[in-house]
Write an enzyme that holds these catalytic residues in place. Sequence first.
Site, short mmCIF file in Angstrom:
data_model
loop_
_atom_site.label_atom_id
_atom_site.label_comp_id
_atom_site.label_asym_id
_atom_site.label_seq_id
_atom_site.Cartn_x
_atom_site.Cartn_y
_atom_site.Cartn_z
N CYS A 66 0.79 -1.52 0.01
CA CYS A 66 0.04 0.07 -0.09
C CYS A 66 1.01 1.22 0.05
O CYS A 66 1.86 1.39 0.85
CB CYS A 66 -0.82 0.04 1.32
SG CYS A 66 -2.25 1.45 1.56
N CYS A 69 1.31 4.63 3.49
CA CYS A 69 2.38 4.70 4.44
C CYS A 69 3.79 4.39 3.74
O CYS A 69 3.91 3.56 3.00
CB CYS A 69 2.15 3.66 5.46
SG CYS A 69 0.69 4.21 6.48
N GLN A 241 -7.07 20.74 8.52
CA GLN A 241 -5.90 20.15 8.96
C GLN A 241 -6.50 18.36 9.01
O GLN A 241 -7.44 18.13 9.47
CB GLN A 241 -5.28 20.58 10.29
CG GLN A 241 -5.10 22.04 10.16
CD GLN A 241 -3.90 22.48 9.23
OE1 GLN A 241 -2.98 21.53 9.11
NE2 GLN A 241 -3.67 23.29 8.88
N PHE A 268 -3.66 33.30 4.43
CA PHE A 268 -4.16 31.95 3.66
C PHE A 268 -4.85 31.22 4.66
O PHE A 268 -4.54 30.29 5.39
CB PHE A 268 -2.79 31.08 3.38
CG PHE A 268 -1.83 31.78 2.51
CD1 PHE A 268 -2.17 31.52 1.13
CD2 PHE A 268 -0.84 32.55 2.90
CE1 PHE A 268 -1.15 32.16 0.22
CE2 PHE A 268 0.02 33.19 2.02
CZ PHE A 268 -0.18 33.11 0.70
N GLU A 288 -7.85 35.14 2.07
CA GLU A 288 -7.81 33.62 1.68
C GLU A 288 -8.06 33.75 0.13
O GLU A 288 -8.75 34.72 -0.13
CB GLU A 288 -8.87 32.72 2.30
CG GLU A 288 -9.18 31.37 1.75
CD GLU A 288 -8.04 30.48 1.49
OE1 GLU A 288 -7.34 30.28 2.30
OE2 GLU A 288 -8.20 29.88 0.44
N ASP A 336 -0.03 30.77 6.82
CA ASP A 336 -0.10 29.32 6.58
C ASP A 336 -0.31 29.04 4.89
O ASP A 336 -1.15 28.53 4.52
CB ASP A 336 -1.23 28.69 7.31
CG ASP A 336 -1.33 27.36 7.30
OD1 ASP A 336 -0.28 26.63 6.66
OD2 ASP A 336 -2.32 26.74 7.77
N CYS A 362 3.92 23.54 5.39
CA CYS A 362 3.78 22.02 5.00
C CYS A 362 5.09 21.71 4.25
O CYS A 362 5.06 20.42 3.46
CB CYS A 362 2.59 21.58 4.44
SG CYS A 362 2.14 22.37 2.96
C1 LIG Z 1 -2.12 24.96 3.95
S1 LIG Z 1 -3.68 25.67 3.55
C2 LIG Z 1 -4.22 26.51 5.19
C3 LIG Z 1 -5.50 26.93 5.35
C4 LIG Z 1 -5.74 27.20 6.84
N1 LIG Z 1 -5.09 28.29 7.35
C5 LIG Z 1 -6.04 26.05 7.77
O1 LIG Z 1 -5.15 25.90 8.53
O2 LIG Z 1 -6.90 25.53 7.24
C6 LIG Z 1 -3.39 27.08 2.64
C7 LIG Z 1 -4.37 27.87 2.20
O3 LIG Z 1 -3.73 28.67 1.10
C8 LIG Z 1 -5.08 29.04 -0.03
N2 LIG Z 1 -4.15 29.69 -1.14
C9 LIG Z 1 -3.79 28.98 -1.88
N3 LIG Z 1 -2.97 29.74 -3.03
C10 LIG Z 1 -3.44 30.85 -2.53
C11 LIG Z 1 -3.23 32.16 -2.99
N4 LIG Z 1 -2.52 32.41 -4.15
N5 LIG Z 1 -3.72 33.47 -2.32
C12 LIG Z 1 -4.26 33.36 -1.31
N6 LIG Z 1 -4.58 32.00 -0.66
C13 LIG Z 1 -4.11 30.89 -1.29
C14 LIG Z 1 -5.65 27.74 -0.13
O4 LIG Z 1 -6.96 27.92 -0.51
C15 LIG Z 1 -5.59 27.21 1.49
O5 LIG Z 1 -6.84 27.46 2.17
#
Ligand SMILES: C[S@@+](CC[C@H](N)C(=O)[O-])C[C@H]1O[C@@H](n2cnc3c(N)ncnc32)[C@H](O)[C@@H]1O
Length: 410
Positions: A66, A69, A241, A268, A288, A336, A362
């Site tokens: 699989c 993992c 998350q 974000f 966002e 984030d 990440c």
């Molecule tokens: C790692 S996630 C974090 C979301 C949130 N902080 C959480 O913990 O649930 C990254 C976020 O960035 C947004 N995102 C991606 N590209 C973006 C951009 N160019 N401008 C603004 N937001 C963006 C995605 O839609 C997503 O919600």
Amino acid sequence: MTETTVTIDRLGHRGDGIAPGPVFVPLTLPGEVVAGEITGDRIEVPKIVTPSPDRVRPPCTHFKTCGGCALMQASDDFVAGWKAGVIATALAAHDLTAPIRPTATSPARARRRATLSGRRTKKGALVGFHARRSDTIVPLTECHLLAPPLFALLPVLVEITQLGGSRSATLSFALTLSETGIDCAVTGGKPLDGPLRAALPRFRDRIARLTWGDEPVYAEAAPTLTMGKARVTPPPGAFLQATAEGEAALRAAVTEALAGATRLADLFAGCGTFALPLAGAVPVHAVEGDATLLAALGHATRHAQGLRPVTTEVRDLFRNPILAEDLSRFDGIVIDPPRAGAEAQTAQIAKAQVPRIAMVSCNPVTFARDAALLTAAGYRLNWVQPVDQFRWSPHVELAASLSLPHLTGE
Ligand SMILES: C[S@@+](CC[C@H](N)C(=O)[O-])C[C@H]1O[C@@H](n2cnc3c(N)ncnc32)[C@H](O)[C@@H]1O
């Protein structure tokens, strides 16, 4: 067949062992002597000649095949240390060091968000994760990742694949376990024609909301999640998350990094993982790129009691970062971004000299690149908290605290 013996030096970013050459050997650990036939640059089926002291018996019977993992052959301590080492190496590439806290690892069977694949077969259907480096789907008789209610849904997903899948295409099930039931967004299926639309509502008692491509099939029971004092209904397939424990560890780190701040921006912001809990204490401006996520955040805010003001802004922060002059009204920022990081936005934060920053990432490589922009502008990297919510995978996530000591007095 000629067998070659090699010694594993290190793990690569996909979790494969790497021996000099380089030769990639899955399911191995640094220091191990392994033997097998080399095809291209890989030993696909290694025999372990000298095992590492960090080797453990993989808890899952599917581990060898699989692709869900990659690191079940290693002890938890080894994986936690390896993930901290990946962060330290990424920082060192920018001449940065920081106290790296012990990794917060989510327990087994805690994944509340996962994507599974399904394909029809001659005899029925297969649902599971893809096999390692292959299109084949491994049907699961056990899984140590999925939260038990998601694992228990597998027979339902098999039925849905039989109804709406084909033998040529792979269905994708984006699953989220919410507090009010399971959210399931299906892509890659047959068109949602009359018979399929009529058949799918029979799964109402097992799936709270079912979406087919872009079309809602039914959504009477809205999946909701508590975020601080608010209850959020994320849009189908939304980013969340991956484990509740991982989210709690990230939230605790972000809250600690921003302690003392009184006007926050969450960049974000998704549907409010950080903005909503933080708004229990201070006003938050949430930014966002995805309007549907922000609409869910806004809706939750309007129906919550006891929150400080939350404002929202749909904005592409890559192409159109918030400029330094507009950031100076904040005294704390949580940022984030996705894997690519947020170079343009971080440059503006550096220029604005906002006193406290919580970075969540990440991808240690883009995190280190962006953190270096801040340290070059006078910020101190106070600590890094590794968070492992993708247990047994090579994914590395973290939260970090940065501040301007002359402004925070710390
Ligand atoms: C790692 S996630 C974090 C979301 C949130 N902080 C959480 O913990 O649930 C990254 C976020 O960035 C947004 N995102 C991606 N590209 C973006 C951009 N160019 N401008 C603004 N937001 C963006 C995605 O839609 C997503 O919600």
